[in-house]
Design an enzyme around this catalytic site. Structure first.
Site, PDB file in Angstrom:
ATOM      1  N   TRP A 150      -2.798  -2.695  -1.729  1.00 59.79           N
ATOM      2  CA  TRP A 150      -2.509  -4.110  -1.927  1.00 59.79           C
ATOM      3  C   TRP A 150      -3.421  -4.816  -0.936  1.00 59.79           C
ATOM      4  O   TRP A 150      -3.261  -4.692   0.277  1.00 59.79           O
ATOM      5  CB  TRP A 150      -1.034  -4.423  -1.628  1.00 59.79           C
ATOM      6  CG  TRP A 150      -0.664  -5.821  -1.980  1.00 59.79           C
ATOM      7  CD1 TRP A 150      -0.252  -6.277  -3.193  1.00 59.79           C
ATOM      8  CD2 TRP A 150      -0.683  -6.960  -1.111  1.00 59.79           C
ATOM      9  NE1 TRP A 150      -0.020  -7.625  -3.135  1.00 59.79           N
ATOM     10  CE2 TRP A 150      -0.278  -8.074  -1.880  1.00 59.79           C
ATOM     11  CE3 TRP A 150      -1.011  -7.159   0.232  1.00 59.79           C
ATOM     12  CZ2 TRP A 150      -0.178  -9.362  -1.352  1.00 59.79           C
ATOM     13  CZ3 TRP A 150      -0.919  -8.435   0.761  1.00 59.79           C
ATOM     14  CH2 TRP A 150      -0.505  -9.517  -0.028  1.00 59.79           C
TER      15      TRP A 150
ATOM     16  N   GLU B 257       7.409 -14.669 -11.122  1.00 53.90           N
ATOM     17  CA  GLU B 257       6.727 -13.444 -10.702  1.00 53.90           C
ATOM     18  C   GLU B 257       6.408 -12.514 -11.869  1.00 53.90           C
ATOM     19  O   GLU B 257       5.438 -11.774 -11.812  1.00 53.90           O
ATOM     20  CB  GLU B 257       7.511 -12.708  -9.611  1.00 53.90           C
ATOM     21  CG  GLU B 257       8.810 -12.102 -10.044  1.00 53.90           C
ATOM     22  CD  GLU B 257       9.495 -11.334  -8.916  1.00 53.90           C
ATOM     23  OE1 GLU B 257       8.820 -10.693  -8.125  1.00 53.90           O
ATOM     24  OE2 GLU B 257      10.750 -11.394  -8.848  1.00 53.90           O
TER      25      GLU B 257
ATOM     26  N   ARG C 196       3.905  -0.010  -4.865  1.00 54.94           N
ATOM     27  CA  ARG C 196       3.654  -0.615  -3.552  1.00 54.94           C
ATOM     28  C   ARG C 196       2.344  -1.383  -3.488  1.00 54.94           C
ATOM     29  O   ARG C 196       2.078  -2.085  -2.511  1.00 54.94           O
ATOM     30  CB  ARG C 196       3.632   0.478  -2.475  1.00 54.94           C
ATOM     31  CG  ARG C 196       4.902   1.255  -2.365  1.00 54.94           C
ATOM     32  CD  ARG C 196       4.780   2.295  -1.282  1.00 54.94           C
ATOM     33  NE  ARG C 196       4.724   1.662   0.025  1.00 54.94           N
ATOM     34  CZ  ARG C 196       5.778   1.417   0.777  1.00 54.94           C
ATOM     35  NH1 ARG C 196       6.967   1.755   0.364  1.00 54.94           N
ATOM     36  NH2 ARG C 196       5.638   0.855   1.954  1.00 54.94           N
TER      37      ARG C 196
ATOM     38  N   ASN D 269      -2.128   1.523   5.815  1.00 56.57           N
ATOM     39  CA  ASN D 269      -1.225   0.498   5.291  1.00 56.57           C
ATOM     40  C   ASN D 269      -0.898  -0.426   6.453  1.00 56.57           C
ATOM     41  O   ASN D 269      -0.497   0.039   7.515  1.00 56.57           O
ATOM     42  CB  ASN D 269       0.062   1.160   4.765  1.00 56.57           C
ATOM     43  CG  ASN D 269       1.128   0.152   4.390  1.00 56.57           C
ATOM     44  OD1 ASN D 269       0.827  -1.008   4.127  1.00 56.57           O
ATOM     45  ND2 ASN D 269       2.374   0.589   4.362  1.00 56.57           N
ATOM     46  N   GLY D 270      -1.087  -1.742   6.263  1.00 54.08           N
ATOM     47  CA  GLY D 270      -0.792  -2.696   7.329  1.00 54.08           C
ATOM     48  C   GLY D 270      -1.981  -3.599   7.593  1.00 54.08           C
ATOM     49  O   GLY D 270      -2.911  -3.660   6.792  1.00 54.08           O
TER      50      GLY D 270
ATOM     51  N   LYS E 201       5.780  -4.089  -3.948  1.00 51.30           N
ATOM     52  CA  LYS E 201       7.226  -3.938  -3.779  1.00 51.30           C
ATOM     53  C   LYS E 201       7.672  -4.158  -2.347  1.00 51.30           C
ATOM     54  O   LYS E 201       8.669  -4.786  -2.087  1.00 51.30           O
ATOM     55  CB  LYS E 201       7.618  -2.543  -4.250  1.00 51.30           C
ATOM     56  CG  LYS E 201       9.094  -2.242  -4.176  1.00 51.30           C
ATOM     57  CD  LYS E 201       9.840  -2.974  -5.257  1.00 51.30           C
ATOM     58  CE  LYS E 201      11.328  -2.755  -5.218  1.00 51.30           C
ATOM     59  NZ  LYS E 201      12.024  -3.832  -5.945  1.00 51.30           N
TER      60      LYS E 201
ATOM     61  N   GLU F  27      16.988 -17.795  -8.183  1.00 45.91           N
ATOM     62  CA  GLU F  27      16.611 -16.417  -8.498  1.00 45.91           C
ATOM     63  C   GLU F  27      16.056 -16.326  -9.928  1.00 45.91           C
ATOM     64  O   GLU F  27      15.073 -15.622 -10.183  1.00 45.91           O
ATOM     65  CB  GLU F  27      17.834 -15.500  -8.299  1.00 45.91           C
ATOM     66  CG  GLU F  27      17.650 -14.046  -8.657  1.00 45.91           C
ATOM     67  CD  GLU F  27      16.581 -13.312  -7.856  1.00 45.91           C
ATOM     68  OE1 GLU F  27      16.050 -13.867  -6.886  1.00 45.91           O
ATOM     69  OE2 GLU F  27      16.252 -12.185  -8.249  1.00 45.91           O
TER      70      GLU F  27
ATOM     71  N   CYS G 293       0.838  -1.182   0.000  1.00 48.02           N
ATOM     72  CA  CYS G 293       0.000   0.000   0.000  1.00 48.02           C
ATOM     73  C   CYS G 293       0.882   1.244   0.000  1.00 48.02           C
ATOM     74  O   CYS G 293       1.891   1.302   0.684  1.00 48.02           O
ATOM     75  CB  CYS G 293      -0.958   0.085   1.185  1.00 48.02           C
ATOM     76  SG  CYS G 293      -2.143  -1.263   1.245  1.00 48.02           S
TER      77      CYS G 293
ATOM     78  N   LYS H 223      12.256 -15.008 -10.717  1.00 47.31           N
ATOM     79  CA  LYS H 223      11.969 -13.888 -11.624  1.00 47.31           C
ATOM     80  C   LYS H 223      10.951 -14.312 -12.689  1.00 47.31           C
ATOM     81  O   LYS H 223      10.045 -13.575 -13.042  1.00 47.31           O
ATOM     82  CB  LYS H 223      13.253 -13.414 -12.320  1.00 47.31           C
ATOM     83  CG  LYS H 223      14.161 -12.581 -11.459  1.00 47.31           C
ATOM     84  CD  LYS H 223      13.621 -11.180 -11.267  1.00 47.31           C
ATOM     85  CE  LYS H 223      14.209 -10.489 -10.054  1.00 47.31           C
ATOM     86  NZ  LYS H 223      13.825 -10.992  -8.752  1.00 47.31           N
TER      87      LYS H 223
ATOM     88  N   HIS I  12      18.233 -37.112  -7.891  1.00 52.38           N
ATOM     89  CA  HIS I  12      17.470 -37.486  -6.699  1.00 52.38           C
ATOM     90  C   HIS I  12      15.994 -37.103  -6.848  1.00 52.38           C
ATOM     91  O   HIS I  12      15.283 -37.024  -5.849  1.00 52.38           O
ATOM     92  CB  HIS I  12      18.086 -36.829  -5.467  1.00 52.38           C
ATOM     93  CG  HIS I  12      19.514 -37.206  -5.274  1.00 52.38           C
ATOM     94  ND1 HIS I  12      19.895 -38.447  -4.826  1.00 52.38           N
ATOM     95  CD2 HIS I  12      20.659 -36.525  -5.541  1.00 52.38           C
ATOM     96  CE1 HIS I  12      21.225 -38.506  -4.797  1.00 52.38           C
ATOM     97  NE2 HIS I  12      21.705 -37.349  -5.235  1.00 52.38           N
TER      98      HIS I  12
HETATM   99  C1  F6R Z   1      11.472 -10.481  -5.985  1.00 51.75           C
HETATM  100  C2  F6R Z   1      11.400  -9.512  -4.915  1.00 51.75           C
HETATM  101  C3  F6R Z   1      11.053  -9.984  -3.555  1.00 51.75           C
HETATM  102  C4  F6R Z   1      11.862  -9.220  -2.488  1.00 51.75           C
HETATM  103  C5  F6R Z   1      11.382  -9.606  -1.087  1.00 51.75           C
HETATM  104  C6  F6R Z   1      12.196  -8.925  -0.004  1.00 51.75           C
HETATM  105  O1  F6R Z   1      11.860  -9.908  -7.179  1.00 51.75           O
HETATM  106  O2  F6R Z   1      11.601  -8.349  -5.122  1.00 51.75           O
HETATM  107  O3  F6R Z   1      11.221 -11.352  -3.426  1.00 51.75           O
HETATM  108  O4  F6R Z   1      13.215  -9.521  -2.648  1.00 51.75           O
HETATM  109  O5  F6R Z   1      10.039  -9.260  -0.952  1.00 51.75           O
HETATM  110  O6  F6R Z   1      12.106  -7.548  -0.103  1.00 51.75           O
HETATM  111  P1  F6R Z   1      13.109  -6.608   0.660  1.00 51.75           P
HETATM  112  O7  F6R Z   1      14.458  -6.815   0.044  1.00 51.75           O
HETATM  113  O8  F6R Z   1      12.591  -5.228   0.453  1.00 51.75           O
HETATM  114  O9  F6R Z   1      13.108  -7.028   2.091  1.00 51.75           O
END
Ligand code: F6R
Length: 613
Positions: free
Chosen positions: A75, A491, A27, A101-102, A608, A484, A2, A488, A507
């Site tokens: 969000w 997501e 956000r 937010n929260g 984010k 990773e 949010c 990517k 395995h």
């Molecule tokens: C994936 C991504 C998330 C963040 C995770 C932690 O691309 O961005 O997996 O890495 O939510 O976020 P931070 O680093 O802000 O604690």
């Protein structure tokens, strides 16, 4: 999660608030809404979906001119992402508007109490109850700030609340517990937001609010107290980047811009931290030498991409310092009764510095007597504020939801710390210090070289558009890179993707191999002891029909006959290879999502900054 914006001053509030929401949309983008106060009344507009929907709504049904306004991008937590659940929420008499937010954890009993008292709730949100509680509180406590302080004492959980009242046309009141809130100080005008990006084009002077604080903001003044009305002294700081850093700067996507910024982000994170003799200097590190010498265990905790950077750091930390190092998902950490002592160092890695799981994990660690070092990209955010020490990454603002440049700089910051530890404690790595330091210094130009593979990588993405699943294999530090790469792709392109340690293939995962399945393989440098083993893994999957996309260093000819596609990486030491091997995987997912027509910067269901558990 949010985004929250508030403005009070001589400007047109709606314009400032919408501009702020645009910068905060990363956000959360389930819905957006605004409220302004004009002529003794509150007017709101709110709409499900992206900010553009709200703007279209306002274009046909304009808001009155006003000099005070609040706005929200959502969000969703409580209640579906529809118009009704969008913020702001207003009291029954329409005099109070609230954004949040929260998560208010004691929402259910408070809601039941309100219903029993005859209050009609219009939404399924936890936020709406705050508007009603405030309205009730103001009967006995007519001052808006006092009323908010009293209501906050009743709430549990995480909340940033921002409130306006119809009869207070020059004041915004806000509260903060566990969710971010920053004040922007202008001249004759003031701003409030979840993130400085919202007001950076107006002012770079900011005040970070602390835990359990309430701020009352007029055009001229910012007054901060605790939840009991005691005055709190605040520290103002200057934001070191400007509005241009939070713009796309000619790129179509923030993600493309941020991928391209990685050489600079890595260089900035190294800047001034390695001297001419190859010694690491971490001037701002507030851990004393005696403590550093006595550390007997390191636990890295983080989420998502940051967790993957921690997995990579573990290899370097143990190799260079010989201190046992565990890596743990922050969401699991405090629920398993971990063994923590005063000589345990917990490293909390977070781009945003606001991730609730990571924050809770580090708070738990400190309660148990461990010390916490934050690796963070957001100056003054909660995680570094509450840590014993911090090493900032200097990636600049990361706006795209998918993390890219933050990831590389997290690895660099962890490596710098590992080198510093080894240097300070005189462990094995000492002699190789100069060489590794030199190599780290060369990484920005090597990352630059990998960026040149984008044409080839994008062509591979176009070829794989109809595939159902994509697998990623790696070993040692290449294993987290594989994870990773898969994260990517999930997501951004919403494809099934899995990362595996290549040694685990036989395995179980090898059963997934069928004709045509794409398998990315991250191959370590030729001289690495794992090189030949992974070349065997490539042959094993190829023999079973996989299409192999091999990331291997320049000059490695051993992989050529088993590869359908080859992406070349500049030569570098094995431990540093993630700084180059991750980049094509980022570009691949970005392109795959683009050709599928998805919103790369704002993938579905994500946000984010994950400020709820
Ligand atoms: C994936 C991504 C998330 C963040 C995770 C932690 O691309 O961005 O997996 O890495 O939510 O976020 P931070 O680093 O802000 O604690």
């Amino acid at each position: 999660m949010c985004g929250i914006v508030g403005y009070v001053g001589p400007g047109q509030a709606l314009d400032v608030v919408i501009e702020g929401l645009r910068r905060l949309e990363y956000r959360g983008y389930d819905s957006a809404g605004v409220a302004v106060v004009a002529d003794g009344a509150i007017t709101t507009r709110k709409k499900a979906g992206k900010l553009a929907n709200l703007e279209a709504e306002i274009a046909v049904d304009p808001l009155p001119a006003s000099h005070i306004g609040i706005g929200h991008t959502r969000w969703a937590t409580h209640g579906a992402p529809n118009d009704v659940n969008a913020h702001p929420h207003v009291s029954e008499d329409g005099t109070i508007a609230v954004i949040h937010n929260g998560i208010i954890e004691n929402f259910a009993p408070l809601r039941d109490k309100l219903i029993a008292q005859g209050v009609t709730l219009r939404s399924q949100t936890d936020t709406e109850i705050v508007a009603h509680l405030l309205a009730q509180q103001m009967i006995s406590t007519p001052d808006l700030g006092d009323a908010l302080r009293a209501v906050c004492q009743e709430l549990t959980g995480a909340f940033t609340l921002v409130v306006v009242h119809a009869s207070t046309p020059n004041k915004i009141v806000a509260a903060r517990r566990n969710s971010p809130l920053v004040v922007g100080r202008g001249v004759g005008e003031n701003f409030l937001a979840s993130d400085v990006a919202a007001f950076i084009s107006h002012t770079r002077n900011a005040i970070e609010l602390g835990q359990d604080q309430v701020v009352e903001m007029t055009p001229e003044a910012v007054v901060v107290t605790d939840f009991f009305g005691n005055p709190v002294e605040v520290k103002e700081y200057e934001v070191t980047w400007d509005a241009a850093a939070a713009e796309k700067g000619g790129y179509d996507l923030f993600m493309l811009k941020e991928i391209a910024e990685q050489p600079k982000a890595v260089a900035d994170t190294l800047l001034g931290r390695i001297d001419l003799e190859g010694r690491v200097t971490l001037d701002d590190l507030t851990l004393d030498l005696d403590y550093i010498k006595n550390i007997d265990k390191i636990i890295i905790t983080a989420c998502g991409t940051a967790y993957h950077s921690g997995m990579i750091a573990k290899y370097a930390i143990e190799h260079w310092t010989r201190i046992p190092c565990e890596v743990e998902l922050a969401s699991e950490f405090r629920y398993r009764d971990p063994i923590l002592t005063p000589t345990t160092l917990v490293i909390a890695i977070s781009q945003s510095g606001e991730t609730m799981d990571t924050l809770m994990a580090m708070r738990y660690a400190r309660e148990q007597g461990a010390k916490v070092l934050a690796i963070c990209n957001s100056n003054g955010s909660t995680i570094p504020r509450e840590s014993d020490a911090v090493i900032y990454t200097h990636a600049g603002p990361e706006i795209a939801v998918a993390s890219t440049k933050a990831f590389l700089t997290q690895i660099v910051a962890c490596y710098l710390f590992a080198m510093y530890l080894a240097q300070t404690r005189g462990t094995g790595y000492g002699e190789a210090a100069g060489e590794i330091a030199l190599e780290l210094g060369r990484m920005p130009s090597k990352i630059d070289l990998v960026l040149d593979t984008s044409g080839a990588v994008n062509a591979i993405a176009k070829k794989l558009i109809d595939k159902q699943s994509v697998l990623f294999l790696g070993r040692s530090v290449g294993f987290p890179v594989a994870l990773e790469g898969a994260l990517k792709l999930k997501e951004l392109a919403y494809m099934h993707a899995e990362g595996f340690a290549a040694g685990e293939l036989k395995h179980g995962p090898i059963a997934l191999i069928e004709e045509g399945i794409p398998v990315f393989v991250v191959v370590p440098p030729v001289e690495d002891e794992l090189h030949d083993k992974i070349v065997s893994n490539i042959q094993e999957v190829r023999a079973r029909g996989a299409m192999t996309i091999v990331l291997a260093e320049e000059g490695d000819e051993s992989i050529v006959e088993f590869s359908d596609h080859i992406i070349r990486l500049p030569k570098c030491p094995a431990l540093l290879q993630p700084l180059v091997s991750t980049v094509p995987l980022q570009m691949f997912s970005c392109e795959m999502a683009t050709v599928k027509g998805y919103d790369v910067d704002q993938p579905r269901n994500l946000a984010k900054s994950v400020t709820v558990e």
